[in-house]
Every structure is written in structure tokens, then in C-alpha cells.
Scaffold this active site. Structure first.
Site, PDB file in Angstrom:
ATOM      1  N   ARG A   1      63.352  23.646  29.714  1.00 22.74           N
ATOM      2  CA  ARG A   1      63.709  22.881  30.915  1.00 22.74           C
ATOM      3  C   ARG A   1      63.837  21.387  30.619  1.00 22.74           C
ATOM      4  O   ARG A   1      63.097  20.846  29.815  1.00 22.74           O
ATOM      5  CB  ARG A   1      62.597  23.028  31.963  1.00 22.74           C
ATOM      6  CG  ARG A   1      62.645  24.295  32.785  1.00 22.74           C
ATOM      7  CD  ARG A   1      63.861  24.406  33.655  1.00 22.74           C
ATOM      8  NE  ARG A   1      64.014  23.340  34.636  1.00 22.74           N
ATOM      9  CZ  ARG A   1      63.572  23.404  35.876  1.00 22.74           C
ATOM     10  NH1 ARG A   1      62.907  24.460  36.300  1.00 22.74           N
ATOM     11  NH2 ARG A   1      63.790  22.406  36.711  1.00 22.74           N
TER      12      ARG A   1
ATOM     13  N   ASP B   1      58.083  33.565 -19.262  1.00 20.06           N
ATOM     14  CA  ASP B   1      57.123  34.440 -18.583  1.00 20.06           C
ATOM     15  C   ASP B   1      57.950  35.507 -17.849  1.00 20.06           C
ATOM     16  O   ASP B   1      59.138  35.291 -17.555  1.00 20.06           O
ATOM     17  CB  ASP B   1      56.293  33.591 -17.607  1.00 20.06           C
ATOM     18  CG  ASP B   1      55.504  34.448 -16.649  1.00 20.06           C
ATOM     19  OD1 ASP B   1      54.786  35.348 -17.118  1.00 20.06           O
ATOM     20  OD2 ASP B   1      55.622  34.240 -15.422  1.00 20.06           O
TER      21      ASP B   1
ATOM     22  N   ASP C   1      55.495  30.759 -13.853  1.00 19.20           N
ATOM     23  CA  ASP C   1      55.240  30.522 -12.431  1.00 19.20           C
ATOM     24  C   ASP C   1      53.760  30.373 -12.081  1.00 19.20           C
ATOM     25  O   ASP C   1      53.430  29.915 -11.006  1.00 19.20           O
ATOM     26  CB  ASP C   1      55.812  31.665 -11.593  1.00 19.20           C
ATOM     27  CG  ASP C   1      54.976  32.913 -11.727  1.00 19.20           C
ATOM     28  OD1 ASP C   1      54.759  33.358 -12.872  1.00 19.20           O
ATOM     29  OD2 ASP C   1      54.492  33.415 -10.702  1.00 19.20           O
TER      30      ASP C   1
END
Ligand code: GDG
Length: 727
Positions: free
Chosen positions: A10, A499, A680
Site C-alpha cells: 500500500r 581439489d 574450496d
């Protein structure tokens, strides 16, 4: 921030048409007031529904409304009657509102509501996009627009987007009932900052997010895709001065006199809310009825002034509530009233500000007992208005406000005996005690008022944006990427230390499911085809798995974080003879924890043991992980063994074994002229630490690392390797 775009269902204006003329009245509310304290240099625009459906408006009406609102920095979004019925009355008020306020039995799940909710959120996005400019800050409000942050994010990836929820966020057990729960969460994490009134709601939200989408948090920060999203509590305040000074206004004084003339010296209890079932109005009146029955001495000595403000009159539940309440008022007045004494004065209407503050002022007691309420500003306004310090607030513990207003008489709104007891205590409380309690609350409310609230929120939003930018500075930029490719092309002796889990492939529920896909196999094959390239998969996995997966490629392997090394065409060799006589004892403990934590499992490798809990219930696993870590730290105290926390794993291995040592083995072998290492998690940090300064080291994921660069996702590292491999 140059401009602030506030996007809410609103607009802060109510529009009505009388005798063919539009009337625009500001309906400011707390939010509009909070924003009014922002510096003048920040231009504010408000985008939302103007409060009247489009069927009732001609094209000319719409342009008059637009023009008039534009002069107030408001932009209307016109919605049809059908849209309002299904989106606002349907999805928002028959589904989200009851469910989020712990009324699942009133919740209606309908597909068509959901479709329209999505459509209207899209309409909001389209309209915002007609206005938004780079550099704008966007602040989306409340449960009507939970999909909007993500819709906007797709169009404005760099913009500051904040979201604030004004109602409670329910516990997981309730939220999970929603058929579209994941979509709503995805919509919300499009924001940079998600704010709630209390820390309880923050906790519930984070728990839902983790259990449903798997996104975890660290101190309220969640990494969603390539962004860090902050989730925090910002308890909304009121415009304190406005309420504390109200009594000085002559109109308010006049209203106070008018009320006192009629009520005389009876004690006054007030009850003011929108007529909503969450506010506990019926239960409150029942408690007052019982209070009068049980405390005959108060008959004719106390009046309850009950204001019920009309709201959502198009929803059946609200119509029923009004009928029930009015019947009950009649019954209570019939039973306890006398000639010249009406126990309950009932008003079903919106009361203007001067009357409202006059009521706060004359009241001896405010009875604010919602069954559930995000914050509840009425309670705060009542306390702020009490400049002479007199008056007692009875407040439900199920409101957000109860967290800040601890000096009120706090009650469980479902416990009528407790409410009755509190009414008595309030009516009999010594004046000095009233003053002492109110002063403490007033101090807090004055300090954390609504402008502080909006400023805190907007500052936190710009802080999280800065954090994102700091992290993105470390992201491998296009120019560094080009340098990397150039260096690669020029070089002849290249070493790749890669990795596997979380770097070349994403995480899966079970470790065995993360087998290499075709794309990664062909990528590694291409990369290792060149005789100039030495590719090493440097993993925490065991030997057997690595050979099974990569045995056919021309790559070298490092297993168990460096415990084993296998050069191309050679056998496995152990870097160091490490004792493993600790394994049996530790394994028994891990198995015990695994049995007690459904979904978790134990993996035994030659030189280490791993407890995996990715598939276990997150909260249980969290508790167990803490316990287990404590137990293991004790047990391994005198051994050359460390307990390491990884991505949903706890690993126990010899301290002398690490990826850093394995990396050194490869570094010493040749005079490499190009070096790329990617990883990571924490085990890869040991590898990054031993690399020479000119090596390209890349951390996958957005967090601080010893690597020189960050990349957002597995996919990005794959793309880079693909390009190098010439695929
Ligand atoms: C939602 C959440 C959260 C009400 N009646 C009259 C009137 N009001 C004004 C009050 C107050 C506001 O409206 C009501 O705010 P509440 O907080 O009590 O409740 P909700 O409307 O349910 O609001 C709630 C809030 O959002 C803010 O985040 O606290 O939990 O449900 O400011 O003064 N004002 C006037 N006449 C009335 O008859 N003048």
C-alpha cells in the site's frame, strides 16, 4: 545512495472519491514517519497500490491519481478486483497471514491464489523497473511481496535490495506446510539484507532456509549463489516525540476532558486493535467478563473502552469475528451493566490521532493481548504517551514488543487466569511502581525510535553491500583471467593442483554420489593430453575411489589429503609412515554418534576417519557435532592426531598429513613456469599456503582464503579449465 525506493503493498495515502472529486489523505503509519528522518539529500519514492481497484477508475481517473501522487513522490500500481481478491485477500490474508501467525486451521492453500501472487509480484517488478536507476537503494516491505527481491535481483544484479517482514516468521513446523515454501525462500534471498522484528523470527527463518534449501548461515550471513545475504533483527520503533508531546495539543486535552466527564472517576482500561483474530480480542473480553464476575468489588468501578478498527472486511473470518465480538459485548454489558454503568464501551471504527492519543492518555491500563503479533506498536505508543509516568501496560508475551518492554505485566494471552490476575495487579499497582516501570520502557523507546530503526536497517544494508564488494574485489576479474590465459599459452611446464569435491564437482548427499560426470572427465582428459601439462587431483578421498574414477586418465593423484601419492604410471607411495593405532578406538566413538544421528555415516580411510553428516537433520547434527568434537579433542590430546571440521564432515587424521606437504612434493619435482591450484575448503588452505607468489591460486566460494583469487561456483572453474584445455 541517491534515491530510496520503498516498495510496499500500500501507498501511504488513502484515496477516496466524493461528489466526483478525489480526496488524498496521508495515512502515514510508522514506516512513512521513520523514513521522513532520512537526510533531505536522499530522494524517496514510494511504490504501491493506491487502495482502489482499477475497475472503479477511468483512464482519466488514473492519470489524475498518478499526477497527484507524483507530487507526493508516490507511484501507484493499479491492480484489478480479481487480482486483489486472489493475491491480497487470498494468498496474503487467507494463507500467509494465518499461517505465519500460528493459525494453520484457518489457512487455505489454493493454487489460483499462488498464481496471482506470482503475477502481482511480477507486476510490481515491471513497474519498479520503469523507474529504477543504477545507484538506487530498494527497500521491499512485508509478506505481500516476498518474491519481489529475487525478481528485482535478476534485473538489477548490483543494486542494494533490502527486505523487511512486519509479521512473525513462524517455526519450521508451520512454514513447511506451505506448498510454495521453497519458492518464497528463493524470492527472499534475492535481497542483500532480510530484516525481522525479533531474533526469534531470525532464528526461525534461518532454520527454514537451511532445512528447505540447504543454505546455511554463519553469524546470520548466508552465501546464496554469488552473494552474501545478511539476516538480522531490527525491532521497529515509533515516532516517540509525537506521542510523548501529544498531550500538549489543545485538541487532545479537550478529548481527554470529554472522556473523563463521561467516565467520571472509574478506572479505564483500553483495548485498541485492528479487528483481527490474531489480536486475541474475544479472549481478552472473556477475561474481562470473568474478572468482573470474580472481583465483585470492581463492579461499576472500571470501564473497558474497546476500539476495534475495521480491516479486511472482505474476508469471511473477519466478518464472523465482528459478529461474535458484538454478541459478546452485548452479553457482558447485559450481565455486568447497571443504570448509568456500561462496562464495555465498544467502538467499531478508525479513530483519529487526537482521539487515539486522548484514549492512551486517560487509560489506567492498556490491555494488549494478541495471540501472536509481529511487533505491536499500540503497546509502544501507549507507553510513550504516558508523560506523567502513570498507567500500566499488560502485554502478551506472544508479541515482538514483549522482547523490549520487559517492565510491562507480561502474560500468556491464552491463559485467562493470568490475564485476570494481571488486570487486578494493574488496577492496584502503586503509582511509584507504575512510574518506575514506565520510565525504564520510555528510555528505551526514545532511544530506539522509528528513525533509528530505518537508519539502522539502511546502514546494515549498505554495510553488507560493502562486504560483498570486498569479496568481489578478490574475484578473478576478466583482465586477470586474460593474463592467466596468456601466461598459460607462453609456458611449457605447467602444474595443475586440483581439489575434487566442491571444486570440480558440487556436493551430493552421499560421498559416493559425487562421481565425476562426463563433462569433467573429458575436460581432465583434454587438459592432461598436452605433454606440457601435469594434472594432479589432490583430494581427501581414498585411493580406491580415486583410481576407480580417474585411473584411465593421464593424471596424478593425491589421496587422503596427502597421505598417499600416485604419480602417473606409478604405484601409490606413502609420503610418510604414519601410525594409525588410534583408529579403532576413535572409530567406535564415531559409530556410536552415527547410530544416534540418523542420516550420518562413518568413512574409514587408510590414514583418517571421517564422520559425514550432510544428510542428517541439520539442528541435531549441529548439536552432535559439537558433542563429538568435544569428546574427540579429549581423546586425541596426546596423539599426533587432529580433529578437522570440513564441509558437513568431521575428519580425524594425523597432523603431519596435509595437502600442503603433498603440494610441496610436486613443487620440488620440476621448475614449473605455470602453476594453477584450486580448492574450496579448509584442507586446501594448506596447499595455497605453500605456493609461490606468482602461482594462480583460486578458492571456489565467497569467503576469505589464502588463495589469491575467488571464484563463485564450480561451474566457473570448469569454464576456465575448459578454455585452457582448448575445448
Ligand atoms: C503490522 C504487524 C507490526 C490502529 N488503529 C488506529 C490507528 N492505528 C495505528 C496504531 C499503530 C498501527 O496503526 C497499528 O500497528 P500494530 O503494530 O499495532 O499492528 P498491525 O496493524 O497489525 O501492523 C505488527 C506492525 O505491522 C509494524 O511492523 O507491529 O505486528 O501486524 O501505529 O497507532 N491509528 C489511528 N486510529 C486508529 O483507529 N489514528
Amino acid at each position: 545512495m541517491e534515491r530510496l525506493l520503498v516498495i510496499a503493498n500500500r501507498l501511504p495515502f488513502s484515496i477516496s472519491k466524493r461528489a466526483g472529486e478525489f480526496r488524498f489523505r496521508p495515512a502515514p503509519g510508522g514506516l512513512a514517519m521513520g523514513l521522513s528522518s532520512l537526510p533531505e539529500s536522499v530522494k524517496r519514492l514510494w511504490i504501491g497500490w493506491p487502495g482502489t481497484t482499477s475497475e472503479r477508475l477511468t483512464a482519466e481517473d488514473k492519470s489524475i491519481i498518478k499526477e497527484k501522487l507524483a507530487s507526493e513522490n508516490c507511484i501507484p500500481i493499479f491492480l484489478s478486483k480479481k487480482q486483489m481478491e486472489q493475491y491480497y485477500l487470498g494468498f496474503c490474508n487467507k494463507m500467509i497471514w494465518p499461517l505465519f501467525h500460528y493459525f494453520p486451521e484457518r489457512t487455505i492453500f489454493e493454487d489460483r491464489f499462488w498464481k496471482t501472487y506470482r503475477q502481482v509480484n511480477q507486476t510490481f517488478c515491471d513497474e519498479v523497473m520503469k523507474i529504477a536507476r543504477p545507484g538506487d537503494c530498494l527497500w521491499v516491505h512485508d509478506y505481500q511481496l516476498m518474491l519481489l527481491p529475487q525478481l528485482l535481483r535478476e534485473k538489477l544484479p548490483e543494486s542494494e535490495i533490502g527486505f523487511f517482514l512486519h509479521i512473525p516468521w513462524p517455526s519450521f513446523e508451520l512454514f513447511r506446510l506451505l506448498p510454495w515454501r521453497a519458492e518464497l525462500l528463493d524470492g527472499l534471498v534475492g535481497a542483500d539484507l532480510i530484516g525481522f522484528h525479533t531474533y526469534d523470527y531470525v532464528r526461525h527463518f534461518l532454520s527454514c532456509l537451511c532445512r528447505i534449501t540447504g543454505l546455511e548461515h554463519t553469524l546470520g550471513k548466508v552465501t546464496a549463489g554469488n552473494r552474501v545475504v545478511k539476516v538480522d533483527a531490527f525491532p521497529m520503533g515509533i515516532k516517540y516525540e509525537k506521542y510523548s508531546k501529544a498531550i500538549n495539543e489543545p485538541v487532545v486535552k479537550k478529548e481527554v476532558e470529554k472522556i473523563l466527564q463521561i467516565v467520571g472517576n472509574r478506572k479505564i482500561i483500553i483495548s485498541i486493535d485492528r479487528l483481527d483474530y490474531t489480536k486475541g480480542i474475544i479472549q481478552r473480553l472473556e477475561a474481562f467478563d470473568l474478572f468482573l464476575s470474580q472481583n465483585r468489588e470492581y463492579k461499576e468501578k472500571v470501564t473497558l473502552i474497546m476500539v476495534a478498527v475495521p480491516t479486511r472486511t472482505g474476508v469471511e473470518d473477519y466478518k464472523m469475528l465482528r459478529e461474535n465480538l458484538e454478541q459478546l459485548v452485548g452479553r457482558v454489558n447485559g450481565e455486568h451493566g447497571a443504570i448509568g454503568y456500561i462496562p464495555v464501551w465498544y467502538l467499531y471504527r478508525f479513530v483519529p490521532f487526537d482521539k487515539l492519543t486522548a484514549l492512551y492518555n486517560v487509560a489506567d491500563v492498556a490491555l494488549v493481548t494478541p495471540l501472536r503479533d509481529g511487533m505491536n506498536l499500540i503497546a509502544k505508543e501507549f507507553v510513550a504517551t504516558k508523560t506523567n509516568g502513570r498507567g500500566v501496560l499488560i502485554l502478551s508475551e506472544m508479541t515482538g514488543a514483549a522482547r523490549e518492554l520487559g517492565e510491562a505485566l507480561i502474560v500468556n494471552a491464552n491463559n485467562k487466569a493470568a490475564i485476570i490476575q494481571a488486570i487486578k495487579e494493574a488496577l492496584e499497582m502503586p503509582v511509584l511502581e507504575q512510574i518506575e516501570r514506565n520510565r525504564a520502557m520510555q528510555k528505551r523507546l526514545r532511544r530506539y525510535d522509528v528513525s533509528r530503526w530505518s537508519n539502522d536497517f539502511l546502514n546494515a544494508l549498505s554495510d553488507i553491500k560493502k562486504t560483498q564488494q570486498e569479496l568481489s574485489v578478490r574475484k578473478l576479474s576478466e583482465s586477470t583471467r586474460q593474463n592467466l590465459i596468456r601466461d598459460y599459452t607462453k609456458s611449457r611446464k605447467r602444474l595443475f593442483l586440483l581439489d575434487y569435491d566442491g571444486t570440480l564437482v558440487g556436493f551430493k548427499g552421499k560421498p559416493a554420489q559425487a562421481r565425476p560426470d562426463e563433462e569433467i572427465m573429458s575436460l581432465l582428459q583434454s587438459l592432461s593430453r598436452s605433454s606440457n601439462n601435469t594434472v594432479v587431483i589432490i583430494s581427501g578421498r581414498d585411493k580406491t575411489t580415486l583410481v576407480k574414477w580417474f585411473g584411465t586418465l593421464n593424471v596424478s593423484l593425491v589421496a587422503e589429503h596427502g597421505a598417499w601419492i600416485k604419480q602417473e604410471d606409478a604405484d601409490w607411495q606413502s609420503l610418510e609412515a604414519s601410525t594409525v593405532n588410534w583408529k579403532d578406538a576413535i572409530r567406535t566413538i564415531l559409530e556410536l554418534y552415527s547410530d544416534r544421528t540418523p542420516g550420518s555415516s562413518v568413512e574409514a580411510k587408510d590414514f583418517s576417519l571421517v564422520w559425514h553428516y550432510r544428510r542428517a537433520d541439520t539442528e541435531l547434527a549441529h548439536v552432535r557435532e559439537q558433542e563429538l568434537r568435544g569428546a574427540l579433542l579429549n581423546l586425541t590430546e596426546n596423539l599426533d592426531v587432529g580433529v578437522f571440521e570440513g564441509n558437513k564432515i568431521l575428519e580425524i587424521r594425523a597432523l603431519s598429513i596435509n595437502k600442503g606437504r603433498a603440494a610441496e612434493f610436486w613443487l620440488e619435482k620440476e621448475n614449473w613456469d605455470f602453476l594453477l591450484a584450486a580448492g574450496d575448503d579448509y584442507t586446501d588452505e594448506e596447499m595455497f599456503a605453500v605456493l609461490p607468489d606468482d602461482a594462480y591460486s583460486i578458492k571456489v566460494g565467497l569467503s576469505i582464503s589464502k588463495a589469491r583469487y575467488n571464484m563463485d561456483t564450480v561451474n566457473e572453474i570448469r569454464l576456465l579449465l575448459k578454455e585452457l584445455a582448448g575445448d
